[in-house]
Motif scaffolding. Structure first.
Motif, PDB file in Angstrom:
ATOM      1  N   UNK A  21      44.579  39.994  84.360  1.00  0.00           N
ATOM      2  CA  UNK A  21      45.963  40.739  84.817  1.00  0.00           C
ATOM      3  C   UNK A  21      47.120  40.583  84.188  1.00  0.00           C
ATOM      4  N   UNK A  22      47.662  41.645  84.663  1.00  0.00           N
ATOM      5  CA  UNK A  22      49.185  41.619  84.293  1.00  0.00           C
ATOM      6  C   UNK A  22      49.679  40.052  84.918  1.00  0.00           C
ATOM      7  N   UNK A  23      51.021  39.520  83.541  1.00  0.00           N
ATOM      8  CA  UNK A  23      51.703  38.298  83.432  1.00  0.00           C
ATOM      9  C   UNK A  23      51.800  38.505  85.427  1.00  0.00           C
ATOM     10  N   UNK A  24      51.937  37.488  86.443  1.00  0.00           N
ATOM     11  CA  UNK A  24      52.249  37.320  87.584  1.00  0.00           C
ATOM     12  C   UNK A  24      53.629  36.076  87.921  1.00  0.00           C
ATOM     13  N   UNK A  25      54.362  36.157  88.002  1.00  0.00           N
ATOM     14  CA  UNK A  25      54.971  35.820  89.120  1.00  0.00           C
ATOM     15  C   UNK A  25      55.423  33.526  87.930  1.00  0.00           C
ATOM     16  N   UNK A  26      54.325  33.766  88.812  1.00  0.00           N
ATOM     17  CA  UNK A  26      54.292  31.858  88.526  1.00  0.00           C
ATOM     18  C   UNK A  26      53.387  31.213  87.010  1.00  0.00           C
ATOM     19  N   UNK A  27      52.597  33.127  86.388  1.00  0.00           N
ATOM     20  CA  UNK A  27      52.860  32.825  84.943  1.00  0.00           C
ATOM     21  C   UNK A  27      53.890  32.421  84.227  1.00  0.00           C
ATOM     22  N   UNK A  28      54.480  33.635  84.595  1.00  0.00           N
ATOM     23  CA  UNK A  28      56.007  33.680  84.168  1.00  0.00           C
ATOM     24  C   UNK A  28      56.811  32.251  84.464  1.00  0.00           C
ATOM     25  N   UNK A  29      57.028  31.942  85.680  1.00  0.00           N
ATOM     26  CA  UNK A  29      57.703  30.815  85.123  1.00  0.00           C
ATOM     27  C   UNK A  29      57.123  29.958  84.783  1.00  0.00           C
ATOM     28  N   UNK A  30      55.976  29.396  84.756  1.00  0.00           N
ATOM     29  CA  UNK A  30      55.680  28.412  84.048  1.00  0.00           C
ATOM     30  C   UNK A  30      55.586  28.508  82.697  1.00  0.00           C
TER      31      UNK A  30
END
Length: 114
Positions: A21-30
Motif C-alpha cells: 500500500x502507499x505510505x500512509x500518514x502513520x508510516x510517514x510519521x514513524x
C-alpha cells in the motif's frame, strides 16, 4: 522468465496488500520520527566530541587495557589446574558468602517484621 515474476508478484501482492500500500500518514510519521532521532543523536555525539581523534584514540587504549587484563603468559597447560582450582575457590567463596547472608537475613527480616 518475466511472466513468472509478474505472477509471483501478483500473488504476493494479493496475499499481503498492506505491505504494498502507499505510505500512509502513520508510516510517514514513524519514519520522520526515527530520522529526527538519528539526527539528534548524531548532533549530540558531534557536540560531545565522538567524531574527533580523541574517541578513536580512546578505543585503541580500551583494547590495550583489555589486553592487560588477560594473563600475559599463562605458562601453558601446566598451570591450567592452578587456574581451575582458583576459579572453583572463587565461586565457592561467593556461594558461601551468599548463603551466610541469606541465613543471617532471615531472622533479621522476621525481627524487623514485628
Amino acid at each position: 522468465m518475466a511472466t513468472w515474476r509478474k505472477v509471483d508478484l501478483a500473488a504476493i501482492r494479493s496475499r499481503h496488500p498492506h505491505q504494498f500500500a502507499p505510505m500512509g500518514r502513520d508510516r510517514f510519521t514513524a519514519i520522520a520520527t526515527a530520522s529526527i532521532a538519528v539526527v539528534v543523536l548524531v548532533y549530540g555525539m558531534a557536540q560531545l566530541g565522538f567524531f574527533g581523534g580523541t574517541f578513536l584514540a580512546g578505543m585503541g587504549r580500551l583494547v590495550e587495557i583489555a589486553g592487560l587484563m588477560l594473563p600475559p603468559d599463562p605458562g601453558g597447560w601446566s598451570f591450567a589446574r592452578v587456574f581451575a582450582m582458583a576459579l572453583v575457590e572463587t565461586v565457592a567463596i561467593a556461594l558461601l558468602g551468599t548463603l551466610l547472608a541469606a541465613v543471617l537475613a532471615m531472622p533479621l527480616a522476621l525481627l524487623a517484621a514485628k
